[in-house]
Design a protein around this motif. Structure first.
Motif, mmCIF file in Angstrom:
data_model
loop_
_atom_site.group_PDB
_atom_site.id
_atom_site.type_symbol
_atom_site.label_atom_id
_atom_site.label_comp_id
_atom_site.label_asym_id
_atom_site.label_seq_id
_atom_site.Cartn_x
_atom_site.Cartn_y
_atom_site.Cartn_z
ATOM 1 N N LYS B 61 0.808 -1.224 0.000
ATOM 2 C CA LYS B 61 0.000 0.000 0.000
ATOM 3 C C LYS B 61 0.839 1.273 0.000
ATOM 4 O O LYS B 61 0.414 2.275 -0.568
ATOM 5 N N ARG B 62 2.041 1.246 0.597
ATOM 6 C CA ARG B 62 2.847 2.477 0.581
ATOM 7 C C ARG B 62 3.371 2.758 -0.820
ATOM 8 O O ARG B 62 3.198 3.842 -1.356
ATOM 9 N N GLU B 63 3.996 1.746 -1.388
ATOM 10 C CA GLU B 63 4.579 1.912 -2.720
ATOM 11 C C GLU B 63 3.483 2.143 -3.775
ATOM 12 O O GLU B 63 3.562 3.078 -4.580
ATOM 13 N N GLU B 66 1.479 5.503 -3.528
ATOM 14 C CA GLU B 66 2.158 6.638 -4.190
ATOM 15 C C GLU B 66 1.846 6.662 -5.688
ATOM 16 O O GLU B 66 1.551 7.702 -6.262
#
Lengths: 95, 95
Positions: B61-63, B66
């Motif tokens: 979810k972080r990568e 973005e």
């Protein structure tokens, strides 16, 4: 043989949130027990459906509940709905 | 001008519980960020829709978040959905 009571969720603000299953249920039942028949009538008009409606709400629920149950026991099917949301679960009338 | 992120609820067990508004949203967006693209692909096939899908789930979810945001900032619209239920609200992935 007894009929069936369907608990039907209705939109809380956008008529396009009414599910096809809810619309089909309204189309298939013998009558609808509505918290406010005026509100539910608008929904039925939107769907192009005509169904017998009875008022079933906070202040007549004992008396009308008996009548609704009698009809279901006699074989009729009923959709229970509130003005918006899911009756008895996510609804202003939840107890 | 930035695009729009739509949070779309999907059925928890009966495809007829998908609302017309959810179906229309899937039809209108540029791409879909799905918890599991295989599950969402079945839903799109049911609707007769073809849309670019990206995987967006707990462990990327972080990568991927973005990347999804970059595309939305660039003007694309995105529907975010989980396997079932409402992402981030009534969903196994709720935090």
């Amino acid at each position: 043989m007894s009929g069936t009571l369907y608990i039907v969720a209705t939109p809380i603000g956008n008529l396009n949130d009414l599910t096809p299953r809810a619309a089909a249920t309204f189309g298939n039942v013998d009558f609808i027990a509505a918290e406010d028949t005026r509100v539910t009538l608008k929904l039925l008009n939107y769907l192009g459906l005509k169904k017998p409606l009875v008022n079933y709400f906070e202040h007549n629920k004992r008396e009308m509940g008996e009548k609704v149950l009698d009809r279901i026991h006699a074989g009729e099917s009923c959709a229970l709905c509130s003005d918006a949301g899911m009756p008895a679960i996510s609804d202003p009338g939840e107890q």
